[in-house]
Design an enzyme around this catalytic site. Structure first.
Site, PDB file in Angstrom:
ATOM      1  N   CYS A  63       0.792  -1.232   0.000  1.00  8.57           N
ATOM      2  CA  CYS A  63       0.000   0.000   0.000  1.00  8.57           C
ATOM      3  C   CYS A  63       0.824   1.281   0.000  1.00  8.57           C
ATOM      4  O   CYS A  63       0.784   2.047  -0.956  1.00  8.57           O
ATOM      5  CB  CYS A  63      -0.940  -0.007   1.199  1.00  8.57           C
ATOM      6  SG  CYS A  63      -2.084  -1.390   1.160  1.00  8.57           S
TER       7      CYS A  63
HETATM    8  N1  LIG Z   1      -2.218  -5.929   1.471  1.00  8.67           N
HETATM    9  C1  LIG Z   1      -2.816  -4.938   2.119  1.00  8.67           C
HETATM   10  O1  LIG Z   1      -2.505  -4.658   3.262  1.00  8.67           O
HETATM   11  C2  LIG Z   1      -3.946  -4.147   1.504  1.00  8.67           C
HETATM   12  C3  LIG Z   1      -4.767  -3.374   2.322  1.00  8.67           C
HETATM   13  C4  LIG Z   1      -5.820  -2.652   1.761  1.00  8.67           C
HETATM   14  C5  LIG Z   1      -6.002  -2.695   0.390  1.00  8.67           C
HETATM   15  N2  LIG Z   1      -5.172  -3.431  -0.399  1.00  8.67           N
HETATM   16  C6  LIG Z   1      -5.426  -3.437  -1.835  1.00  8.67           C
HETATM   17  O2  LIG Z   1      -6.118  -4.634  -2.176  1.00  8.67           O
HETATM   18  C7  LIG Z   1      -5.734  -5.087  -3.482  1.00  8.67           C
HETATM   19  C8  LIG Z   1      -5.218  -6.511  -3.395  1.00  8.67           C
HETATM   20  O3  LIG Z   1      -4.056  -6.520  -2.585  1.00  8.67           O
HETATM   21  P1  LIG Z   1      -3.504  -7.853  -1.915  1.00  8.67           P
HETATM   22  O4  LIG Z   1      -2.498  -7.393  -0.905  1.00  8.67           O
HETATM   23  O5  LIG Z   1      -4.626  -8.720  -1.467  1.00  8.67           O
HETATM   24  O6  LIG Z   1      -2.776  -8.528  -3.167  1.00  8.67           O
HETATM   25  P2  LIG Z   1      -2.220 -10.043  -3.245  1.00  8.67           P
HETATM   26  O7  LIG Z   1      -1.116  -9.996  -4.244  1.00  8.67           O
HETATM   27  O8  LIG Z   1      -1.949 -10.564  -1.879  1.00  8.67           O
HETATM   28  O9  LIG Z   1      -3.440 -10.874  -3.819  1.00  8.67           O
HETATM   29  C9  LIG Z   1      -3.965 -10.649  -5.068  1.00  8.67           C
HETATM   30  C10 LIG Z   1      -4.452 -11.981  -5.627  1.00  8.67           C
HETATM   31  O10 LIG Z   1      -5.101 -11.691  -6.868  1.00  8.67           O
HETATM   32  C11 LIG Z   1      -4.734 -12.697  -7.797  1.00  8.67           C
HETATM   33  N3  LIG Z   1      -4.968 -12.138  -9.136  1.00  8.67           N
HETATM   34  C12 LIG Z   1      -4.196 -11.282  -9.833  1.00  8.67           C
HETATM   35  N4  LIG Z   1      -4.806 -10.941 -10.992  1.00  8.67           N
HETATM   36  C13 LIG Z   1      -5.983 -11.609 -11.012  1.00  8.67           C
HETATM   37  C14 LIG Z   1      -7.057 -11.681 -11.944  1.00  8.67           C
HETATM   38  N5  LIG Z   1      -7.059 -10.955 -13.046  1.00  8.67           N
HETATM   39  N6  LIG Z   1      -8.098 -12.493 -11.653  1.00  8.67           N
HETATM   40  C15 LIG Z   1      -8.121 -13.220 -10.510  1.00  8.67           C
HETATM   41  N7  LIG Z   1      -7.134 -13.184  -9.591  1.00  8.67           N
HETATM   42  C16 LIG Z   1      -6.083 -12.380  -9.842  1.00  8.67           C
HETATM   43  C17 LIG Z   1      -3.309 -13.027  -7.466  1.00  8.67           C
HETATM   44  O11 LIG Z   1      -2.944 -14.306  -7.961  1.00  8.67           O
HETATM   45  C18 LIG Z   1      -3.333 -12.960  -5.941  1.00  8.67           C
HETATM   46  O12 LIG Z   1      -3.639 -14.210  -5.367  1.00  8.67           O
HETATM   47  C19 LIG Z   1      -4.697  -4.072  -3.960  1.00  8.67           C
HETATM   48  O13 LIG Z   1      -5.329  -3.094  -4.714  1.00  8.67           O
HETATM   49  C20 LIG Z   1      -4.175  -3.452  -2.677  1.00  8.67           C
HETATM   50  O14 LIG Z   1      -3.693  -2.145  -2.864  1.00  8.67           O
HETATM   51  C21 LIG Z   1      -4.159  -4.186   0.132  1.00  8.67           C
END
Ligand SMILES: NC(=O)c1ccc[n+]([C@@H]2O[C@H](COP(=O)([O-])OP(=O)(O)OC[C@H]3O[C@@H](n4cnc5c(N)ncnc54)[C@H](O)[C@@H]3O)[C@@H](O)[C@H]2O)c1
Length: 463
Positions: free
Chosen positions: A289
């Site tokens: 983030c």
């Molecule tokens: N990690 C955090 O602390 C956090 C907190 C708040 C918001 N976010 C936001 O949430 C979103 C996801 O972050 P995350 O940390 O969960 O990411 P992550 O990388 O942990 O997980 C994302 C998942 O999506 C999958 N993926 C990628 N492209 C895809 C597609 N087209 N179709 C289906 N699956 C797909 C990946 O294989 C992965 O398993 C981001 O926008 C991030 O900024 C993250």
């Protein structure tokens, strides 16, 4: 359904239900929810829905992720393997995107990554790929909710346009909303029901439907006037952190020059019971983030002829911290008449923050690469991260702490995990660069510890 039920079974079970039409069904207690992207955000969301009695079709584009989840291996400490197993036995089905029947769910939550390009511009390709996949099965009455952090205008702009290539119109045939996520990996409190959630729909009906679903897993849902407002609110939360961390990082460098202790100064300011919030300096910012999201805002602001100087400046300061840490290592070794080149440097902690295994965008990646570039033999120890790739692409394996303490010319404390025996580190290491105040409370010898934001630590004897 058995945790190891095949994707085909899962799809059959889901499609056996009549596809729902209209908002009443998506709000009904047996509404089917799909969560697309099962990472740090999507998996806890999916599991929370199942625990609230809502069946979930979990979908991921990574065959490896799908296989791990089906083998009851959670990618995040925030969902234990046991909790995952229970969810899989009680209504969570995990399938690969290629196998998913996305016409079956009543509501679809998109939790895919939103990274940056090399030029630090938004890379919406995972979001658009998810929209393309949803569009292929989109039907009247469905609700699509984007959760990925992104710039204002994404949900109502490129995301909506991709969905509408189906021929269906948002607001008329299907509902569309943005509902950001507030999880902080490794912090159970961030997953609590009491953490309010934000929702901004493209219509009042989209907001209402999304809020109704989210109330199953959250005590308070705040409805905003538009997806753009919710998108910007999420960015404000992260930009606020980034800017304040940059402020104390710069103050830390100033304190080193002034011979002051930034930690003492921050603690003193924090005694003010109002109008002040503590942020702490460190080796840089990491995770999915804080190092990324501000650039989404800066990029969008330029389209409105505004250079977001706060964001750019904070980014500059925070990105410079790993280099500053390497300069401190250089200073510490010089004190012993040594150079970085030819020294063995032991880095303790490479995850982006304490007590998690998440090492994405960790400042340690830059620190390790820079030290190696200056000719050091670099090793690391991290009880949570068995393998780690530095910014130059070199992959190392975690070494036992004992080995680091025995062999290193200098120890660099980067991530202060509880699971590290810090008492041993401060007892045995002759020279330590402390980037995160890990030395507090330990007996310190003369010129043993060089502290980021404070200079050489004063000796403290064991009492
Ligand atoms: N990690 C955090 O602390 C956090 C907190 C708040 C918001 N976010 C936001 O949430 C979103 C996801 O972050 P995350 O940390 O969960 O990411 P992550 O990388 O942990 O997980 C994302 C998942 O999506 C999958 N993926 C990628 N492209 C895809 C597609 N087209 N179709 C289906 N699956 C797909 C990946 O294989 C992965 O398993 C981001 O926008 C991030 O900024 C993250």
């Amino acid at each position: 359904m058995s945790p190891r039920a095949s994707a085909a079974d899962a799809s059959r079970a889901l499609t056996a239900r009549a596809p729902s039409q209209g908002s009443q069904v998506a709000e009904a207690s047996d509404a089917l929810v799909a969560v697309i992207g099962l990472g740090y955000v999507g998996l806890p969301l999916a599991v929370s829905f199942v625990e609230a009695g809502t069946p979930v079709l979990g979908v991921d584009a990574s065959a490896e992720r799908v296989a791990a989840l089906r083998s009851l291996r959670s990618p995040t400490d925030d969902v234990s393997d046991e909790r995952l197993a229970t969810a899989l036995s009680k209504g969570l089905t995990v399938v690969h995107t290629d196998e998913a029947d996305l016409a079956a769910p009543d509501a679809l939550f998109v939790c895919v990554p939103t990274p940056l390009t090399e030029a630090k511009e938004p890379d919406l390709s995972p979001v658009i790929a998810a929209a393309t996949r949803i569009r292929e099965g989109l039907r009247s009455g469905q609700l699509v909710v984007l959760q990925s952090t992104t710039y204002p205008g994404t949900t109502g702009g490129p995301f909506r346009r991709e969905l509408e290539r189906s021929g269906l119109i948002a607001g008329r045939d299907f509902d569309l909303a943005f509902a950001p996520e507030r999880v902080s990996p490794g912090d159970p409190a961030s997953h609590a029901r009491s953490v309010p959630r934000l929702v901004g729909g493209i219509s009042p009906s989209a907001s209402r439907r999304t809020a109704a679903l989210l109330r199953r897993i959250s005590d308070r849902v705040v409805e905003l006037s538009s997806p753009d407002a919710a998108e910007l609110a999420k960015l404000l939360e992260n930009v606020f952190r980034n800017v304040n961390i940059a402020l104390v990082n710069q103050l830390a460098v100033l304190c080193e020059r002034m011979g002051l202790d930034v930690w003492e100064v921050i603690d003193a300011a924090a005694t003010k019971p109002f109008g002040f919030m503590s942020f702490h300096p460190g080796p840089g910012v990491g995770g999915h983030c804080i190092p990324i999201d501000p650039y989404y805002l800066a990029w969008r602001a330029r389209q409105f002829d505004l250079i977001d100087r706060f964001v750019e400046l904070a980014g500059d300061i925070n990105l410079a911290m790993p280099r500053h840490v390497v300069d401190l290592v250089d200073e510490a070794l010089s004190d012993r008449g040594r150079a970085v080149a030819g020294s063995l440097v032991g880095v303790v902690g490479v995850a982006f923050k304490p007590n998690v295994r998440d090492s994405r965008n960790s400042p340690a990646a830059e620190i390790l690469a820079l030290l190696a570039q200056r000719g050091a033999d670099v090793r690391y120890h991290d009880p949570h991260v068995p393998r780690f790739q530095d910014a130059s692409g070199t992959v190392r394996e975690s070494r036992p702490l004992d080995e680091l303490l025995d062999a290193s010319d200098v120890i660099v404390a980067v991530t202060v995990h509880r699971a590290v025996e810090w008492r041993e580190v401060y007892r045995r290491a002759d020279l330590i660069v402390d980037t995160a105040n890990s030395s507090r409370g330990h007996p310190i010898r003369e010129r043993q510890v060089l502290r980021l934001g404070a200079g050489w630590a004063r000796p403290v004897s064991q009492s």
